[in-house]
Design an enzyme around this catalytic site. Structure first.
Site, PDB file in Angstrom:
ATOM      1  N   LYS A  33     -28.193  -4.708 -45.626  1.00 58.68           N
ATOM      2  CA  LYS A  33     -29.579  -4.228 -45.767  1.00 58.68           C
ATOM      3  C   LYS A  33     -30.207  -4.076 -44.373  1.00 58.68           C
ATOM      4  O   LYS A  33     -29.665  -4.576 -43.379  1.00 58.68           O
ATOM      5  CB  LYS A  33     -30.378  -5.211 -46.618  1.00 58.68           C
ATOM      6  CG  LYS A  33     -30.498  -6.605 -46.004  1.00 58.68           C
ATOM      7  CD  LYS A  33     -31.097  -7.596 -46.989  1.00 58.68           C
ATOM      8  CE  LYS A  33     -31.157  -8.985 -46.402  1.00 58.68           C
ATOM      9  NZ  LYS A  33     -31.534 -10.002 -47.409  1.00 58.68           N
ATOM     10  N   TYR A 250     -47.761  -8.325 -16.238  1.00 58.95           N
ATOM     11  CA  TYR A 250     -49.052  -8.399 -16.934  1.00 58.95           C
ATOM     12  C   TYR A 250     -49.566  -9.823 -17.022  1.00 58.95           C
ATOM     13  O   TYR A 250     -48.808 -10.757 -17.330  1.00 58.95           O
ATOM     14  CB  TYR A 250     -48.910  -7.874 -18.371  1.00 58.95           C
ATOM     15  CG  TYR A 250     -48.849  -6.371 -18.475  1.00 58.95           C
ATOM     16  CD1 TYR A 250     -49.939  -5.579 -18.124  1.00 58.95           C
ATOM     17  CD2 TYR A 250     -47.701  -5.746 -18.947  1.00 58.95           C
ATOM     18  CE1 TYR A 250     -49.879  -4.198 -18.251  1.00 58.95           C
ATOM     19  CE2 TYR A 250     -47.632  -4.366 -19.084  1.00 58.95           C
ATOM     20  CZ  TYR A 250     -48.731  -3.600 -18.726  1.00 58.95           C
ATOM     21  OH  TYR A 250     -48.655  -2.238 -18.853  1.00 58.95           O
TER      22      TYR A 250
HETATM   23  C1  LIG Z   1     -30.512 -11.023 -47.309  1.00 54.54           C
HETATM   24  C2  LIG Z   1     -29.905 -11.708 -48.461  1.00 54.54           C
HETATM   25  C3  LIG Z   1     -28.680 -12.367 -48.326  1.00 54.54           C
HETATM   26  C4  LIG Z   1     -27.988 -12.583 -46.990  1.00 54.54           C
HETATM   27  O1  LIG Z   1     -28.595 -13.668 -46.360  1.00 54.54           O
HETATM   28  P1  LIG Z   1     -28.069 -14.219 -44.949  1.00 54.54           P
HETATM   29  O2  LIG Z   1     -28.906 -15.424 -44.695  1.00 54.54           O
HETATM   30  O3  LIG Z   1     -28.331 -13.135 -43.970  1.00 54.54           O
HETATM   31  O4  LIG Z   1     -26.636 -14.515 -45.111  1.00 54.54           O
HETATM   32  C5  LIG Z   1     -28.094 -12.892 -49.466  1.00 54.54           C
HETATM   33  N1  LIG Z   1     -28.706 -12.792 -50.673  1.00 54.54           N
HETATM   34  C6  LIG Z   1     -29.898 -12.179 -50.828  1.00 54.54           C
HETATM   35  C7  LIG Z   1     -30.514 -12.124 -52.172  1.00 54.54           C
HETATM   36  C8  LIG Z   1     -30.551 -11.643 -49.726  1.00 54.54           C
HETATM   37  O5  LIG Z   1     -31.734 -11.061 -49.893  1.00 54.54           O
END
Ligand SMILES: *Cc1c(COP(=O)(O)O)cnc(C)c1O
Length: 358
Positions: A33, A250
């Site tokens: 994702k 800055y």
């Molecule tokens: C993003 C996500 C994962 C992966 O989690 P990580 O901590 O990056 O391994 C697994 N399950 C769900 C439902 C998620 O939303």
């Protein structure tokens, strides 16, 4: 050409996927994702294509762009659909959907089934974010079956504190999930990366590794053998020698305490390097550790080259990667590796795939 680059090591990605799958057993969705946590979803999917059991993304749009790019493995959509008409598209593109809310159950009931779907029913075992209350598992299953949409069923839940090895709530979540699904048909999935690495009791039919695929260990205190996938790097574009008492950048956040050689680096917060990184955040210049000094600007940042007399204009600077862990930068900046990685933008992406190195 501006030398700001995210170098992506696809062999390391495969190595980390194998490690996750081996450790968990069974099958594993590679969670890609948010553009594969900023690494490039299509390139990562292609690199994993031969070895992966399936992919997981957050939303339909992500899944559809993978299908368009020719990805054929199962793709699980972790947030499921937002609108009823997407069910038909999901069936057409052979996507697996999470069902986590009554609104989604209503959509299933309203839309006449076309091709049947693989649906993963999500239970709330303690995250209290998405998912059905565990005591509704049987009823939800009955409704989904009634809708006529469903060919295959999976059960899943998500762990809230799996990265805390001494936290008892993870065991409670697992027990609650097991009680709720006892005797019900279907595949099971509990473990994210921290679940895979820290909780053998969370192992089921499918794992859902995300961050560990990219080599950022959610429990960095232990040696798990992950390899960093992204190296964020750039070069020194100019050098300035400053006497003691001179402000840099800055707000004059940093003031030299000694004669200081300051290297100006082509990397800023518009590239995704966090503006919140404090003075002293590690960077590697030509492979040697030194530190960030002064506030990060939109397009530039400054590093201390005083102890690195051989470095200068053109020197290579690693912001994170094999020398500087992204976890360390995130910690300094008050965030987590996930946020830093998925914020990388504007830089050039270079993909490397040394098949022999795994
Ligand atoms: C993003 C996500 C994962 C992966 O989690 P990580 O901590 O990056 O391994 C697994 N399950 C769900 C439902 C998620 O939303």
């Amino acid at each position: 050409m501006r030398p700001a680059v995210a170098r992506i090591d696809l062999a390391a990605l495969r190595h980390n996927y194998h490690l996750a799958r081996e450790r968990h057993g069974g099958r594993a969705f590679a969670v890609i994702k948010a553009n594969a946590y900023g690494h490039g979803a299509v390139r990562c999917a292609e690199a994993l294509g031969d070895v992966v059991d399936g992919f997981a993304v957050a939303i339909m749009e992500e899944a559809l762009s993978l299908r368009e790019a020719g990805v054929r493995k199962p793709i699980l959509v972790l947030e499921g659909v937002f609108e009823a008409h997407e069910l038909e598209e999901a069936a057409r593109r052979d996507l697996w959907l999470v069902v986590h809310s009554d609104a989604q159950l209503d959509m299933l009931a309203r839309v006449p089934p076309s091709a049947s779907l693989t649906l993963w029913l999500k239970l709330n075992s303690g995250m209290n974010r998405a998912g059905f209350e565990p005591d509704r598992a049987g009823e939800v299953l009955a409704q989904v079956r009634e809708s006529g949409h469903c060919a295959e069923i999976g059960w899943m839940t998500h762990l809230a504190r799996a990265d805390e090895p001494d936290c008892p709530s993870t065991a409670d979540q697992i027990a609650l999930f097991d009680r709720a699904t006892r005797g019900l048909p279907g595949m099971r999935s509990i473990a994210n990366s921290a679940g895979i690495l820290g909780w053998s009791a969370a192992r089921r039919d499918w794992a859902r590794p995300g961050i560990m695929l990219y080599g950022a260990d959610p429990m960095p205190g232990e040696a798990h053998g992950l390899r960093p996938v992204m190296q964020l790097r750039s070069r020194v574009m100019s050098v300035r020698e400053l006497p003691p008492g001179t402000p840099v950048g800055y707000g004059a956040r940093f003031v030299t305490a000694r004669p200081t050689r300051v290297g100006l680096v082509a990397m800023g917060y518009a590239d995704g390097y966090p503006r919140s990184a404090p003075d002293g955040t590690p960077v590697a210049v030509d492979g040697s550790l030194t530190q960030l000094i002064g506030r990060v600007s939109m397009d530039m940042l400054t590093v201390d080259l005083t102890e690195l007399p051989n470095s200068g204009v053109g020197s290579e600077v690693e912001l994170w990667g094999g020398h500087v862990s992204v976890n360390r930068v995130a910690e300094g900046a008050g965030t987590i590796s996930y946020e830093l990685l998925c914020n990388v933008k504007r830089v050039r992406f270079e993909y490397h795939d040394d098949a022999s190195s795994f």
